[in-house]
Motif scaffolding. Structure first.
Motif, mmCIF file in Angstrom:
data_model
loop_
_atom_site.group_PDB
_atom_site.id
_atom_site.type_symbol
_atom_site.label_atom_id
_atom_site.label_comp_id
_atom_site.label_asym_id
_atom_site.label_seq_id
_atom_site.Cartn_x
_atom_site.Cartn_y
_atom_site.Cartn_z
ATOM 1 N N VAL A 1 0.830 -1.218 0.000
ATOM 2 C CA VAL A 1 0.000 0.000 0.000
ATOM 3 C C VAL A 1 0.860 1.263 0.000
ATOM 4 O O VAL A 1 0.577 2.219 -0.713
ATOM 5 C CB VAL A 1 -0.944 -0.005 1.233
ATOM 6 C CG1 VAL A 1 -1.743 1.296 1.332
ATOM 7 C CG2 VAL A 1 -1.893 -1.201 1.145
ATOM 8 N N VAL A 2 1.916 1.269 0.827
ATOM 9 C CA VAL A 2 2.698 2.518 0.964
ATOM 10 C C VAL A 2 4.159 2.336 0.579
ATOM 11 O O VAL A 2 5.000 3.162 0.902
ATOM 12 C CB VAL A 2 2.594 3.065 2.410
ATOM 13 C CG1 VAL A 2 1.192 3.543 2.712
ATOM 14 C CG2 VAL A 2 3.088 2.044 3.429
ATOM 15 N N GLY A 3 4.492 1.257 -0.131
ATOM 16 C CA GLY A 3 5.890 1.019 -0.496
ATOM 17 C C GLY A 3 6.321 1.745 -1.744
ATOM 18 O O GLY A 3 7.511 1.942 -1.990
ATOM 19 N N LEU B 1 4.866 7.249 1.198
ATOM 20 C CA LEU B 1 5.034 7.603 2.618
ATOM 21 C C LEU B 1 5.309 9.094 2.788
ATOM 22 O O LEU B 1 4.916 9.712 3.778
ATOM 23 C CB LEU B 1 6.162 6.772 3.231
ATOM 24 C CG LEU B 1 5.798 5.341 3.632
ATOM 25 C CD1 LEU B 1 7.040 4.575 4.067
ATOM 26 C CD2 LEU B 1 4.749 5.329 4.746
ATOM 27 N N ARG B 2 5.970 9.705 1.815
ATOM 28 C CA ARG B 2 6.260 11.153 1.891
ATOM 29 C C ARG B 2 4.945 11.945 1.839
ATOM 30 O O ARG B 2 4.772 12.927 2.551
ATOM 31 C CB ARG B 2 7.177 11.562 0.731
ATOM 32 C CG ARG B 2 8.536 10.892 0.705
ATOM 33 C CD ARG B 2 9.539 11.460 1.667
ATOM 34 N NE ARG B 2 9.679 12.901 1.597
ATOM 35 C CZ ARG B 2 10.388 13.565 0.683
ATOM 36 N NH1 ARG B 2 11.020 12.898 -0.292
ATOM 37 N NH2 ARG B 2 10.488 14.876 0.718
ATOM 38 N N GLU C 1 3.187 11.536 5.124
ATOM 39 C CA GLU C 1 3.859 12.353 6.146
ATOM 40 C C GLU C 1 3.391 13.812 6.064
ATOM 41 O O GLU C 1 3.100 14.446 7.082
ATOM 42 C CB GLU C 1 5.374 12.298 5.972
ATOM 43 C CG GLU C 1 6.140 13.088 7.034
ATOM 44 C CD GLU C 1 7.634 13.186 6.784
ATOM 45 O OE1 GLU C 1 8.039 13.411 5.607
ATOM 46 O OE2 GLU C 1 8.407 13.026 7.751
ATOM 47 N N LEU D 1 0.576 14.901 5.148
ATOM 48 C CA LEU D 1 -0.825 15.048 5.556
ATOM 49 C C LEU D 1 -1.033 14.748 7.040
ATOM 50 O O LEU D 1 -2.141 14.933 7.564
ATOM 51 C CB LEU D 1 -1.716 14.136 4.706
ATOM 52 C CG LEU D 1 -1.764 14.477 3.216
ATOM 53 C CD1 LEU D 1 -2.548 13.422 2.446
ATOM 54 C CD2 LEU D 1 -2.388 15.848 2.985
ATOM 55 N N LEU E 1 -0.481 5.475 10.458
ATOM 56 C CA LEU E 1 0.895 5.299 9.970
ATOM 57 C C LEU E 1 1.879 6.212 10.694
ATOM 58 O O LEU E 1 3.086 6.121 10.479
ATOM 59 C CB LEU E 1 0.952 5.588 8.461
ATOM 60 C CG LEU E 1 0.551 4.437 7.550
ATOM 61 C CD1 LEU E 1 0.224 4.956 6.159
ATOM 62 C CD2 LEU E 1 1.687 3.401 7.478
ATOM 63 N N ALA F 1 4.919 4.514 12.426
ATOM 64 C CA ALA F 1 5.914 3.932 11.513
ATOM 65 C C ALA F 1 6.705 5.046 10.815
ATOM 66 O O ALA F 1 7.932 4.967 10.683
ATOM 67 C CB ALA F 1 5.216 3.056 10.479
ATOM 68 N N ILE F 2 6.002 6.098 10.425
ATOM 69 C CA ILE F 2 6.683 7.202 9.730
ATOM 70 C C ILE F 2 7.662 7.913 10.674
ATOM 71 O O ILE F 2 8.806 8.187 10.317
ATOM 72 C CB ILE F 2 5.638 8.187 9.150
ATOM 73 C CG1 ILE F 2 4.984 7.560 7.912
ATOM 74 C CG2 ILE F 2 6.261 9.535 8.837
ATOM 75 C CD1 ILE F 2 3.859 8.363 7.307
ATOM 76 N N LEU G 1 10.742 5.670 11.105
ATOM 77 C CA LEU G 1 11.618 5.711 9.918
ATOM 78 C C LEU G 1 12.360 7.042 9.852
ATOM 79 O O LEU G 1 13.556 7.098 9.569
ATOM 80 C CB LEU G 1 10.788 5.533 8.639
ATOM 81 C CG LEU G 1 10.761 4.149 7.998
ATOM 82 C CD1 LEU G 1 9.844 4.162 6.776
ATOM 83 C CD2 LEU G 1 12.154 3.676 7.604
#
Lengths: 105, 105
Positions: free
Chosen positions: A10-12, A17-18, A21, A23, A78, A81-82, A85
């Motif tokens: 989904v987010v790979g 992911l940017r 992040e 939002l 998310l 996780a964000i 990372l």
């Protein structure tokens, strides 16, 4: 499929992911997302559509034919996780790699 | 560059985080990585080289011309982010997206 594999489905993809992040702090207009991320517009449109289909964000119709996007509950989940990372990136990217202590020696 | 952008520069490419996840439990041989992940061999070789250059993992020479790979300290520090992403994937992928409650309404 493992949890990580499912998440990355989904987010790979690049930029996904940017976008999430950006939002996390609240809804943003398409143009602001594109300017802040510097992402090519066709790529941004594709990723937003994919993330909307996956229930990670949704579209907010605005006046004057502009669009904004906001994270759903699923998207907001998310954040952990964000942040993790981002902490890793800040702590570990840019340092010289040589001689990093290795507990698995 | 933001922490997340920096992290994704290193582990954002397809298969990278999946490879690191496999090595969190300890060193693995090339062949086992390839079989467990089902990743095309040329892709695996490329990603291993990139992650080695970035100081995330290192090569362990073994007898009989086989190679194994182990995470460095830097690689092991990804455990938190990988676990968080995996939890999100297990909790949120596969559920129907419609009607997800949205606190930002």
């Amino acid at each position: 499929m493992s949890g990580l594999a499912a998440a990355l489905e989904v987010v790979g993809a690049r930029w996904a992911l940017r976008i999430v992040e950006q939002l996390l702090d609240g809804p943003q207009r398409y143009g602001d997302l594109q300017r802040d991320l510097g992402v090519p517009t066709n790529m941004l449109a594709t990723r937003l559509r994919e993330l909307e289909t996956a229930g990670v964000l949704r579209r907010l119709p605005l006046k004057h034919n502009t669009r904004a996007y906001a994270l759903t509950e699923r998207g907001l989940a998310l954040r952990g996780a964000i942040d993790a990372l981002a902490r890793w990136g800040s702590a570990h990217v840019g340092e010289p790699a040589a001689g990093a202590a290795d507990p698995q020696r």
